[in-house]
Design an enzyme around this catalytic site. Sequence first.
Site, PDB file in Angstrom:
ATOM      1  CB  VAL A  54      -0.939   0.056   1.169  1.00 49.77           C
ATOM      2  CG1 VAL A  54      -1.900   1.366   1.131  1.00 49.77           C
ATOM      3  CG2 VAL A  54      -1.971  -1.240   1.114  1.00 49.77           C
ATOM      4  CB  CYS A  55       3.970   2.401   1.947  1.00 52.74           C
ATOM      5  SG  CYS A  55       3.219   1.998   3.338  1.00 52.74           S
ATOM      6  CB  THR A  56       5.153   0.415  -2.947  1.00 59.93           C
ATOM      7  OG1 THR A  56       5.856  -0.070  -2.116  1.00 59.93           O
ATOM      8  CG2 THR A  56       5.760   0.481  -4.462  1.00 59.93           C
ATOM      9  CG  LEU A  59       5.272   7.453  -0.520  1.00 62.81           C
ATOM     10  CD1 LEU A  59       4.117   7.013   0.357  1.00 62.81           C
ATOM     11  CD2 LEU A  59       6.580   7.263   0.176  1.00 62.81           C
TER      12      LEU A  59
END
Length: 160
Positions: A54-56, A59
């Site tokens: 999810v972070c990838t 961002l």
Amino acid sequence: MPKPPEAGTQAPDFALPGLLLAGDTAQRHEYRLSDAKGGGPLVLVFYPGDDTPVCTKQLCEYTSDLERFTGLGATVWGISPQGLDSHEQFAHRHRIAFPLLADTDRTVAKAYGIAVPGLGLRRSVFILDGDLTVRWKHVALAGLTFRHSDELASELAKLG
């Protein structure tokens, strides 16, 4: 533990080591919130971890839409508990085009009321105006989704 700052209140100040890709080189230096005072809006993106799915996605989306944010006068800073070496690998792998700051002891996450003991931090976004006053925030309960660029751009446009 402090609660997240409310809209209309001053954002907690901090200084963290960070890096920004410039071509193939990661330029490292200290980022101080107080140094951003008097500039345009600042989007603080607290994310749980480098190279997590999810972070990838989050961002990478913000990097793809960075011109939208800068077109609204805004700067974006990503903040997570990983160290600069992890941030550098993550930034290179995904061509993240804004600074990534290392809150390794979670001092800033605690000051913003988003630290979760034993788990890290809650995925959160704070939009600050040029006086470093919180104008909008989103603090996730589970962090399995994120606020998309359209929503952030809409909130930034309101600061116009």
